[in-house]
Each structure stands twice: as C-alpha cells, then as structure tokens.
Design a protein around this motif. Structure first.
Motif, mmCIF file in Angstrom:
data_model
loop_
_atom_site.group_PDB
_atom_site.id
_atom_site.type_symbol
_atom_site.label_atom_id
_atom_site.label_comp_id
_atom_site.label_asym_id
_atom_site.label_seq_id
_atom_site.Cartn_x
_atom_site.Cartn_y
_atom_site.Cartn_z
ATOM 1 N N ASN A 117 0.219 5.782 -19.362
ATOM 2 C CA ASN A 117 0.192 6.583 -18.135
ATOM 3 C C ASN A 117 -0.655 7.843 -18.301
ATOM 4 O O ASN A 117 -1.326 8.286 -17.365
ATOM 5 C CB ASN A 117 1.620 6.976 -17.743
ATOM 6 N N GLU A 118 -0.626 8.435 -19.508
ATOM 7 C CA GLU A 118 -1.373 9.663 -19.752
ATOM 8 C C GLU A 118 -2.825 9.408 -20.126
ATOM 9 O O GLU A 118 -3.613 10.346 -20.242
ATOM 10 C CB GLU A 118 -0.705 10.468 -20.874
ATOM 11 N N GLY A 119 -3.187 8.152 -20.375
ATOM 12 C CA GLY A 119 -4.538 7.828 -20.802
ATOM 13 C C GLY A 119 -4.525 6.789 -21.909
ATOM 14 O O GLY A 119 -3.484 6.183 -22.206
ATOM 15 N N PRO A 120 -5.640 6.576 -22.566
ATOM 16 C CA PRO A 120 -5.709 5.536 -23.601
ATOM 17 C C PRO A 120 -4.990 5.961 -24.877
ATOM 18 O O PRO A 120 -4.864 7.148 -25.191
ATOM 19 C CB PRO A 120 -7.211 5.379 -23.845
ATOM 20 N N ALA A 121 -4.516 4.957 -25.618
ATOM 21 C CA ALA A 121 -3.896 5.154 -26.925
ATOM 22 C C ALA A 121 -4.450 4.096 -27.870
ATOM 23 O O ALA A 121 -4.907 3.028 -27.437
ATOM 24 C CB ALA A 121 -2.380 5.063 -26.837
ATOM 25 N N VAL A 122 -4.379 4.407 -29.173
ATOM 26 C CA VAL A 122 -4.980 3.526 -30.173
ATOM 27 C C VAL A 122 -3.984 3.291 -31.293
ATOM 28 O O VAL A 122 -3.317 4.222 -31.768
ATOM 29 C CB VAL A 122 -6.280 4.129 -30.746
ATOM 30 N N LEU A 123 -3.890 2.016 -31.721
ATOM 31 C CA LEU A 123 -3.136 1.628 -32.906
ATOM 32 C C LEU A 123 -4.131 1.157 -33.951
ATOM 33 O O LEU A 123 -4.970 0.293 -33.663
ATOM 34 C CB LEU A 123 -2.148 0.497 -32.582
ATOM 35 N N THR A 124 -4.054 1.694 -35.156
ATOM 36 C CA THR A 124 -4.966 1.289 -36.223
ATOM 37 C C THR A 124 -4.164 0.940 -37.461
ATOM 38 O O THR A 124 -3.130 1.551 -37.751
ATOM 39 C CB THR A 124 -5.969 2.403 -36.557
ATOM 40 N N ALA A 125 -4.663 -0.053 -38.213
ATOM 41 C CA ALA A 125 -4.014 -0.480 -39.448
ATOM 42 C C ALA A 125 -5.020 -1.253 -40.282
ATOM 43 O O ALA A 125 -6.006 -1.799 -39.766
ATOM 44 C CB ALA A 125 -2.795 -1.353 -39.162
ATOM 45 N N VAL A 143 0.983 1.581 -39.802
ATOM 46 C CA VAL A 143 0.237 1.543 -38.555
ATOM 47 C C VAL A 143 0.256 2.940 -37.960
ATOM 48 O O VAL A 143 1.287 3.623 -37.961
ATOM 49 C CB VAL A 143 0.831 0.505 -37.570
ATOM 50 N N ASN A 144 -0.878 3.369 -37.464
ATOM 51 C CA ASN A 144 -1.041 4.724 -36.940
ATOM 52 C C ASN A 144 -1.219 4.647 -35.427
ATOM 53 O O ASN A 144 -2.162 4.025 -34.932
ATOM 54 C CB ASN A 144 -2.259 5.392 -37.593
ATOM 55 N N PHE A 145 -0.288 5.271 -34.695
ATOM 56 C CA PHE A 145 -0.354 5.317 -33.236
ATOM 57 C C PHE A 145 -0.826 6.698 -32.811
ATOM 58 O O PHE A 145 -0.242 7.717 -33.195
ATOM 59 C CB PHE A 145 1.019 5.019 -32.624
ATOM 60 N N THR A 146 -1.897 6.758 -32.011
ATOM 61 C CA THR A 146 -2.449 8.025 -31.536
ATOM 62 C C THR A 146 -2.658 7.940 -30.033
ATOM 63 O O THR A 146 -3.345 7.033 -29.543
ATOM 64 C CB THR A 146 -3.790 8.352 -32.223
ATOM 65 N N ALA A 147 -2.058 8.876 -29.296
ATOM 66 C CA ALA A 147 -2.218 8.924 -27.845
ATOM 67 C C ALA A 147 -3.291 9.934 -27.465
ATOM 68 O O ALA A 147 -3.702 10.776 -28.276
ATOM 69 C CB ALA A 147 -0.891 9.274 -27.180
ATOM 70 N N ASP A 149 -3.091 12.491 -25.586
ATOM 71 C CA ASP A 149 -2.638 13.885 -25.527
ATOM 72 C C ASP A 149 -2.355 14.463 -26.899
ATOM 73 O O ASP A 149 -1.820 15.570 -27.012
ATOM 74 C CB ASP A 149 -1.404 14.000 -24.642
ATOM 75 N N GLY A 150 -2.688 13.731 -27.957
ATOM 76 C CA GLY A 150 -2.513 14.246 -29.306
ATOM 77 C C GLY A 150 -1.249 13.790 -30.006
ATOM 78 O O GLY A 150 -1.076 14.055 -31.199
ATOM 79 N N TYR A 151 -0.344 13.095 -29.309
ATOM 80 C CA TYR A 151 0.884 12.609 -29.945
ATOM 81 C C TYR A 151 0.538 11.537 -30.976
ATOM 82 O O TYR A 151 -0.252 10.637 -30.708
ATOM 83 C CB TYR A 151 1.824 12.042 -28.885
ATOM 84 N N ARG A 152 1.171 11.634 -32.158
ATOM 85 C CA ARG A 152 0.886 10.680 -33.226
ATOM 86 C C ARG A 152 2.194 10.205 -33.840
ATOM 87 O O ARG A 152 3.170 10.965 -33.932
ATOM 88 C CB ARG A 152 0.009 11.307 -34.310
ATOM 89 N N MET A 153 2.182 8.947 -34.280
ATOM 90 C CA MET A 153 3.311 8.399 -35.011
ATOM 91 C C MET A 153 2.795 7.391 -36.031
ATOM 92 O O MET A 153 1.921 6.566 -35.708
ATOM 93 C CB MET A 153 4.326 7.726 -34.080
ATOM 94 N N ILE A 154 3.317 7.464 -37.229
ATOM 95 C CA ILE A 154 2.976 6.516 -38.286
ATOM 96 C C ILE A 154 4.244 5.769 -38.678
ATOM 97 O O ILE A 154 5.283 6.393 -38.922
ATOM 98 C CB ILE A 154 2.379 7.230 -39.515
ATOM 99 N N ALA A 155 4.195 4.457 -38.738
ATOM 100 C CA ALA A 155 5.351 3.651 -39.104
ATOM 101 C C ALA A 155 4.918 2.519 -40.018
ATOM 102 O O ALA A 155 3.757 2.081 -39.981
ATOM 103 C CB ALA A 155 6.045 3.104 -37.863
ATOM 104 N N ARG A 156 5.874 2.044 -40.802
ATOM 105 C CA ARG A 156 5.611 0.948 -41.738
ATOM 106 C C ARG A 156 6.611 -0.171 -41.520
ATOM 107 O O ARG A 156 7.768 0.086 -41.191
ATOM 108 C CB ARG A 156 5.679 1.450 -43.192
ATOM 109 N N ASN A 157 6.143 -1.395 -41.735
ATOM 110 C CA ASN A 157 7.005 -2.574 -41.634
ATOM 111 C C ASN A 157 7.576 -2.720 -40.228
ATOM 112 O O ASN A 157 8.785 -2.872 -40.043
ATOM 113 C CB ASN A 157 8.136 -2.499 -42.671
ATOM 114 N N VAL A 158 6.697 -2.671 -39.233
ATOM 115 C CA VAL A 158 7.129 -2.754 -37.839
ATOM 116 C C VAL A 158 6.261 -3.762 -37.086
ATOM 117 O O VAL A 158 5.218 -4.210 -37.567
ATOM 118 C CB VAL A 158 7.057 -1.380 -37.145
ATOM 119 N N SER A 159 6.724 -4.090 -35.874
ATOM 120 C CA SER A 159 5.961 -4.934 -34.950
ATOM 121 C C SER A 159 5.785 -4.176 -33.642
ATOM 122 O O SER A 159 6.678 -3.440 -33.216
ATOM 123 C CB SER A 159 6.682 -6.257 -34.683
#
Length: 214
Positions: A117-125, A143-147, A149-159
């Motif tokens: 809703n706020e714009g594009p986001a990218v998942l990289t791994a 996996v690195n999630f970047t929105a 608006d600058g919000y970021r989250m890194i998680a491991r062993n996820v789908s």
C-alpha cells in the motif's frame, strides 16, 4: 608496314575469326558468370544463419536421454498477483526445477518484488525454493525484507506467502526488526501491517533508542 605489324594484325584476325579463341572465351564467360553470381547470392542468404550456429533437427522422444535436472534457466523470472490483484515478481540468477511432478524451483541470487500500500518492497536472499502452486518462497537462510518507507526485517528459516503478503516460519526462527532482535519456535508476520507474532519460547531483545515515542 613492318613485319612486326603484319604479324600482330594476322594474330588479331585469327583471334577474331569465327570459332576462335575469343569466341570460346565469350561462351565460357556466358556460362561461368551466372553460376558465380548464383553462388554469391546463396552465400549472402545463408551467411547470417550460419553465423548464428543454429541447426534444425528432430529428436525421437523414445531415444532421448533425460538429464539430471528437468529444467535449468539463467536469469529466470516468475510473475503473479496477490489476493488484491497487486503484481509481484520473483527473479533469480539461476533456477532449477528437478522434477515435473513437484512444482518446486530452486533459486540462487533471489529477488522478490512486491507492491504494498505504501509502495514497492523487496525481498532478497542468496537462495530459496519457489513453490509454483502455492506461490510461496522457502528461505533456508536469511531473507531481507525492505519497504519503500525504510522499514526493514531480516528473518531466517521462514517462508513468504506472496499472495497473502505473509511470512511464516517453524523450527526455531530468528531475525531482526527496527526495534531489536527476536527468536521463537514459530513466527507469523504480516508484511503489509508490519505485525510480528512470536509463538513458543519467544524472545525479543529491544535495543535502546530503537523505539521512538510521540
């Protein structure tokens, strides 16, 4: 008139006489020149095809040996849409689908692009496995999630469930959000709403100064 001039004139008369060497040369050129032109035209037509190295042939499917990998592609891209009709894409440097029975594609250098809703986001791994039927990507590593608006989250062993914009994980997952690090036996996150649910032996370590108050 000198003797030399007489000899030259005589030789010219012999060459110009009907059936002489001059007539034989003309008849030869009348045949040879069209052949040479035809060969040159054929070479000009066939040269582009020959330079590409393309060869057409038929294979007997009963005699073709199967390769170890059913499909291997460089610079692969898959496109789809979420439950709200917003597009997403999954791109990889290389992709391999080993069996036709299971729609699982192993990817390296993976990038998934989502429209939020706020714009594009990218998942990289570095790598992941894309389930074509469920439109979900399994990440054994980080996996690195970047929105936008600058919000970021890194998680491991996820789908990541791309149509639902959800991130889930089982089997001791861990990662990082802007407020700190977390770990749990199970994880459920809504990437659109930025909510993370930690289930089972949940631990959240908040870093000083990471949370701002109004």
């Amino acid at each position: 008139m000198s003797v030399e001039a007489t000899i030259v004139r005589h030789n010219r008369r012999v060459q110009a006489a009907p059936g002489g060497a001059h007539d034989r040369l003309i008849r030869f050129l009348l045949v040879a020149l069209p052949i040479c032109i035809g060969v040159l035209v054929a070479l000009m037509v066939l040269a582009p095809v020959a330079s590409q190295g393309e060869v057409s042939f038929l294979l007997d499917r009963n005699r073709v040996e199967l390769t170890e990998n059913r499909m291997m592609v460089d610079n692969a891209m898959y496109r789809g849409a979420d439950n709200s009709g917003r597009p997403f894409s999954v791109q990889a440097g290389s992709a391999t689908q080993r069996t036709k029975e299971r729609g699982l594609v192993e990817m390296n250098d993976l990038t998934a692009r989502l429209l939020m809703n706020e714009g594009p986001a990218v998942l990289t791994a570095q790598n992941g496995t894309y389930d074509l039927d469920r439109e979900a990507v399994r990440f054994p590593g980080a996996v690195n999630f970047t929105a936008s608006d600058g919000y970021r989250m890194i998680a491991r062993n996820v789908s990541v469930m791309l149509p639902e914009r959800r991130l889930v994980g089982d089997g001791r997952v861990n990662g990082r959000v802007p407020m700190g690090t977390f770990s749990a036996d199970r994880l459920e996150a809504d990437l659109q709403e930025r909510t993370v649910s930690l289930i089972g032996d949940a631990r959240l370590r908040m870093e000083p100064g990471s949370v701002t108050t109004p």
